[in-house]
Motif scaffolding. Structure first.
Motif: not given
Length: 136
Positions: A11-19, A40-42, A59-61, A71-74
């Motif tokens: 889960l890729v977000s611009h924010s670590a907390e959101v991810a 998470p990868a934020g 994160a993917a590894a 992989v889902l992104t925001d």
């Protein structure tokens, strides 16, 4: 897919907390999905807002179990970063796929579906189907 292989989810977000929060929410709502590898990868390495190719690749590894990685992104640059990693060809595990889905609803659908042992195509389809969820 051999026994025990589950699709991994990043889960890729611009924010670590959101991810991290969306990962926690998806696993919590997917009851019994504790075995699903979700990472998470934020944000950036320095903890700021943004996206990081290095954090996404790590994160993917970490979730790769041999059945593929969804992989889902925001938002925009998260998508571009994942596309760039996929284009490079050697930064992400084989079978990694960028999934076109709403971030929160898609994450929940992906984790629920992955918990059943479904393959990457089914996980992607379930996440994408979340675009059709109506709220009114």
């Amino acid at each position: 897919m051999s026994d025990g292989e589950l699709v991994g989810i990043v889960l890729v977000s611009h924010s670590a907390e959101v991810a991290a929060s969306v990962a926690e929410l998806a696993k919590g709502l997917a009851g019994g999905a504790a075995a699903v590898p979700v990472a998470p990868a934020g944000g950036t390495e320095s903890g700021g807002l943004g996206t990081s190719a290095e954090l996404i690749a790590a994160a993917a590894a970490s979730v790769d179990r041999g059945a593929g990685v969804a992989v889902l992104t925001d938002l925009g640059s998260a998508v571009l970063t994942v596309k760039a990693l996929l284009a490079e060809g050697d930064e992400l595990p084989d079978g990694t796929r960028l999934v076109d889905a709403p971030f929160v609803e898609g994450a929940v659908a992906a984790v629920v579906t992955a918990s059943t042992g479904a393959d990457l195509d089914a996980v992607e389809a379930a996440a994408a189907e979340a675009y059709t969820y109506r709220k009114v």
